[in-house]
Motif scaffolding. Structure first.
Motif, PDB file in Angstrom:
ATOM      1  N   GLY A 234     -58.813 -33.735 -45.762  1.00 25.11           N
ATOM      2  CA  GLY A 234     -60.218 -33.985 -46.059  1.00 25.11           C
ATOM      3  C   GLY A 234     -61.108 -32.767 -45.946  1.00 25.11           C
ATOM      4  N   PHE A 235     -60.530 -31.607 -45.666  1.00 22.59           N
ATOM      5  CA  PHE A 235     -61.308 -30.382 -45.464  1.00 22.59           C
ATOM      6  C   PHE A 235     -62.107 -30.020 -46.715  1.00 22.59           C
ATOM      7  N   ARG A 236     -61.428 -29.978 -47.844  1.00 23.62           N
ATOM      8  CA  ARG A 236     -62.116 -29.570 -49.077  1.00 23.62           C
ATOM      9  C   ARG A 236     -63.249 -30.525 -49.436  1.00 23.62           C
ATOM     10  N   GLU A 237     -62.991 -31.815 -49.385  1.00 24.53           N
ATOM     11  CA  GLU A 237     -63.991 -32.812 -49.776  1.00 24.53           C
ATOM     12  C   GLU A 237     -65.208 -32.754 -48.841  1.00 24.53           C
ATOM     13  N   THR A 238     -64.933 -32.660 -47.547  1.00 15.85           N
ATOM     14  CA  THR A 238     -66.022 -32.664 -46.570  1.00 15.85           C
ATOM     15  C   THR A 238     -66.910 -31.439 -46.708  1.00 15.85           C
ATOM     16  N   PHE A 239     -66.312 -30.272 -46.820  1.00 13.62           N
ATOM     17  CA  PHE A 239     -67.129 -29.065 -46.845  1.00 13.62           C
ATOM     18  C   PHE A 239     -67.735 -28.802 -48.220  1.00 13.62           C
ATOM     19  N   SER A 240     -67.163 -29.360 -49.263  1.00 15.75           N
ATOM     20  CA  SER A 240     -67.831 -29.327 -50.573  1.00 15.75           C
ATOM     21  C   SER A 240     -69.098 -30.171 -50.522  1.00 15.75           C
ATOM     22  N   ASP A 241     -69.015 -31.325 -49.881  1.00 15.14           N
ATOM     23  CA  ASP A 241     -70.191 -32.193 -49.738  1.00 15.14           C
ATOM     24  C   ASP A 241     -71.256 -31.537 -48.859  1.00 15.14           C
ATOM     25  N   LEU A 242     -70.821 -30.903 -47.773  1.00 15.40           N
ATOM     26  CA  LEU A 242     -71.784 -30.261 -46.876  1.00 15.40           C
ATOM     27  C   LEU A 242     -72.457 -29.072 -47.568  1.00 15.40           C
ATOM     28  N   TYR A 243     -71.706 -28.311 -48.328  1.00 15.08           N
ATOM     29  CA  TYR A 243     -72.268 -27.188 -49.081  1.00 15.08           C
ATOM     30  C   TYR A 243     -73.393 -27.685 -49.993  1.00 15.08           C
ATOM     31  N   ALA A 244     -73.122 -28.774 -50.716  1.00 13.75           N
ATOM     32  CA  ALA A 244     -74.117 -29.326 -51.632  1.00 13.75           C
ATOM     33  C   ALA A 244     -75.356 -29.808 -50.882  1.00 13.75           C
ATOM     34  N   ALA A 245     -75.149 -30.430 -49.716  1.00 21.21           N
ATOM     35  CA  ALA A 245     -76.274 -30.927 -48.919  1.00 21.21           C
ATOM     36  C   ALA A 245     -77.123 -29.782 -48.378  1.00 21.21           C
ATOM     37  N   PHE A 246     -76.483 -28.708 -47.963  1.00 19.60           N
ATOM     38  CA  PHE A 246     -77.213 -27.527 -47.516  1.00 19.60           C
ATOM     39  C   PHE A 246     -78.086 -26.974 -48.651  1.00 19.60           C
TER      40      PHE A 246
ATOM     41  N   VAL B   9     -79.476 -28.540 -51.131  1.00 15.37           N
ATOM     42  CA  VAL B   9     -80.647 -29.389 -51.347  1.00 15.37           C
ATOM     43  C   VAL B   9     -81.704 -29.096 -50.282  1.00 15.37           C
ATOM     44  N   ALA B  10     -81.285 -29.057 -49.014  1.00 16.63           N
ATOM     45  CA  ALA B  10     -82.231 -28.776 -47.928  1.00 16.63           C
ATOM     46  C   ALA B  10     -82.842 -27.384 -48.088  1.00 16.63           C
ATOM     47  N   GLY B  11     -82.004 -26.405 -48.440  1.00 22.55           N
ATOM     48  CA  GLY B  11     -82.504 -25.055 -48.638  1.00 22.55           C
ATOM     49  C   GLY B  11     -83.501 -24.967 -49.779  1.00 22.55           C
ATOM     50  N   GLY B  12     -83.252 -25.721 -50.833  1.00 25.73           N
ATOM     51  CA  GLY B  12     -84.185 -25.742 -51.954  1.00 25.73           C
ATOM     52  C   GLY B  12     -85.550 -26.270 -51.554  1.00 25.73           C
ATOM     53  N   ARG B  13     -85.557 -27.265 -50.673  1.00 25.63           N
ATOM     54  CA  ARG B  13     -86.830 -27.807 -50.172  1.00 25.63           C
ATOM     55  C   ARG B  13     -87.584 -26.757 -49.352  1.00 25.63           C
ATOM     56  N   VAL B  14     -86.852 -26.030 -48.513  1.00 24.79           N
ATOM     57  CA  VAL B  14     -87.495 -24.985 -47.711  1.00 24.79           C
ATOM     58  C   VAL B  14     -88.073 -23.893 -48.612  1.00 24.79           C
ATOM     59  N   LEU B  15     -87.322 -23.483 -49.621  1.00 24.87           N
ATOM     60  CA  LEU B  15     -87.817 -22.451 -50.534  1.00 24.87           C
ATOM     61  C   LEU B  15     -89.043 -22.933 -51.310  1.00 24.87           C
ATOM     62  N   GLU B  16     -89.070 -24.204 -51.636  1.00 27.04           N
ATOM     63  CA  GLU B  16     -90.246 -24.754 -52.317  1.00 27.04           C
ATOM     64  C   GLU B  16     -91.480 -24.649 -51.423  1.00 27.04           C
ATOM     65  N   ALA B  17     -91.294 -24.950 -50.140  1.00 24.29           N
ATOM     66  CA  ALA B  17     -92.403 -24.825 -49.192  1.00 24.29           C
ATOM     67  C   ALA B  17     -92.839 -23.364 -49.048  1.00 24.29           C
ATOM     68  N   ILE B  18     -91.875 -22.453 -49.032  1.00 26.09           N
ATOM     69  CA  ILE B  18     -92.202 -21.027 -48.938  1.00 26.09           C
ATOM     70  C   ILE B  18     -93.004 -20.590 -50.159  1.00 26.09           C
ATOM     71  N   ALA B  19     -92.609 -21.045 -51.338  1.00 28.83           N
ATOM     72  CA  ALA B  19     -93.338 -20.706 -52.559  1.00 28.83           C
ATOM     73  C   ALA B  19     -94.789 -21.173 -52.457  1.00 28.83           C
ATOM     74  N   LEU B  20     -95.000 -22.377 -51.965  1.00 25.46           N
ATOM     75  CA  LEU B  20     -96.363 -22.894 -51.810  1.00 25.46           C
ATOM     76  C   LEU B  20     -97.159 -22.018 -50.849  1.00 25.46           C
ATOM     77  N   HIS B  21     -96.537 -21.626 -49.749  1.00 23.21           N
ATOM     78  CA  HIS B  21     -97.229 -20.774 -48.781  1.00 23.21           C
ATOM     79  C   HIS B  21     -97.620 -19.432 -49.396  1.00 23.21           C
ATOM     80  N   LEU B  22     -96.769 -18.893 -50.251  1.00 21.93           N
ATOM     81  CA  LEU B  22     -97.030 -17.591 -50.868  1.00 21.93           C
ATOM     82  C   LEU B  22     -97.968 -17.678 -52.068  1.00 21.93           C
ATOM     83  N   GLY B  23     -98.394 -18.885 -52.413  1.00 16.61           N
ATOM     84  CA  GLY B  23     -99.280 -19.055 -53.558  1.00 16.61           C
ATOM     85  C   GLY B  23     -98.572 -18.945 -54.887  1.00 16.61           C
ATOM     86  N   LEU B  24     -97.275 -19.171 -54.895  1.00 19.15           N
ATOM     87  CA  LEU B  24     -96.476 -19.125 -56.117  1.00 19.15           C
ATOM     88  C   LEU B  24     -96.303 -20.530 -56.674  1.00 19.15           C
ATOM     89  N   PRO B  25     -95.890 -20.672 -57.933  1.00 18.99           N
ATOM     90  CA  PRO B  25     -95.518 -21.999 -58.429  1.00 18.99           C
ATOM     91  C   PRO B  25     -94.448 -22.589 -57.521  1.00 18.99           C
TER      92      PRO B  25
END
Length: 313
Positions: A125-137, A139-155
């Motif tokens: 189950g190593f491949r399946e589990t860490f492929s899923d975790l990679y994808a989840a990371f 998504v979370a990282g994309g949300r953080v970057l979106e917040a950073i863009a807002l703080h910087l006054g970017l789209p």
């Protein structure tokens, strides 16, 4: 909800991003770090990943070393204990790790920059589990970057194309147990800055992660259970001309019983695309010193430059 306005920010990613963007930005400007609750990565997936990470590292050394890729810069598979060292450090860090990277379809234009993953057949189950975790990371990282863009006054979607198919890497990390009276307070990972855009870290609840403040004092990063630690990497620092700080940090062994057991964590190093040119944002250039900013450089060239500095290339 933000739990602190003067210290490292602790925010809920379930809140509307425009309500937390400036708290995150302030924390990144002052400390280079923030803490994220309600990040959306399922606890069941985290628990399963932690279990399989420990299962892999418990394998015999000769089995693990079969997954080491000489000349690969540690980009995929296993990196043995005592290989990586911080920039300018005289000794190697006390850790071993496994890297999972992006999987690209055959013929993808960026495949020359990213090696294929390898997967240990000994851990079911190593491949399946860490492929899923990679994808989840991601998504979370994309949300953080979106917040950073807002703080910087970017789209708010500014970072989406910069990280699409980026060379992000997930690290499964084990610091082996130490022995003797020197174990308490020993340096597990020497003072360093991260190379990438932002880092998302699971497994920092146990004491030991410290950052270097502007006053040159080491400050412990306190993390609620289940939260993610986020820190700015050198690439984002470069893009913002130091407005968002890539802060020097380290891992020290805690005091007491915890000093004598292994430590595990799972950082996700979110990277720009290899062909993205890191060029200082206009809004981060001082009009009175228009030449005072780093020269443009591709994400890939910058990565190679830094990997050589830490003994991985």
């Amino acid at each position: 909800m933000t739990e602190s306005k003067t210290d490292i920010a602790v925010v809920s990613l379930a809140q509307p991003l425009d309500t937390i963007a400036d708290d995150l930005g302030r924390s990144f400007q002052e400390y280079g770090f923030a803490v994220i609750r309600d990040h959306g990565i399922p606890q069941e997936l985290i628990d399963r990943a932690e279990e399989l990470s420990k299962a892999f590292f418990s394998l015999p050394d000769e089995v693990k070393k079969a997954y080491h890729i000489p000349g690969g810069g540690g980009a995929r598979g296993y990196t043995p204990f005592g290989t990586e060292k911080a920039k300018d450090a005289n000794v190697h860090d006390l850790k071993e790790f496994w890297h999972v990277g992006r999987e690209l379809p055959e013929g993808h234009p960026l495949s020359e920059f990213m090696a294929d993953n390898v997967w240990p057949s000994e851990v079911e189950g190593f491949r399946e589990t860490f492929s899923d975790l990679y994808a989840a990371f991601e998504v979370a990282g994309g949300r953080v970057l979106e917040a950073i863009a807002l703080h910087l006054g970017l789209p708010r979607d500014f970072f989406v194309p910069t990280v699409a198919d980026g060379n992000s890497v997930m690290r499964l990390l084990r610091y082996p147990p130490l022995e003797g009276k020197e174990a308490e307070g020993a340096i597990r990972a020497a003072a360093h800055g991260d190379i990438n855009t932002i880092t998302l870290l699971l497994g920092a609840e146990e004491a030991g992660l410290e950052l270097l403040t502007k006053q040159d004092e080491w400050k412990a990063v306190e993390v609620p259970e289940g939260a993610l630690v986020i820190n700015v990497g050198d690439m984002l620092d470069r893009l913002t001309n130091g407005k968002l700080r890539s802060t020097t940090h380290r891992v020290v062994n805690p005091r007491g019983e915890a000093a004598y057991r292994a430590r595990y964590s799972m950082p996700f190093f979110l990277h720009f695309r290899p062909d993205y040119v890191i060029e200082t944002l206009d809004s981060c250039i001082d009009p009175e010193r228009p030449e005072d900013h780093p020269a443009p450089i591709s994400s890939h060239e910058y990565l190679l430059q830094r990997l050589r500095e830490i003994n991985l290339a």
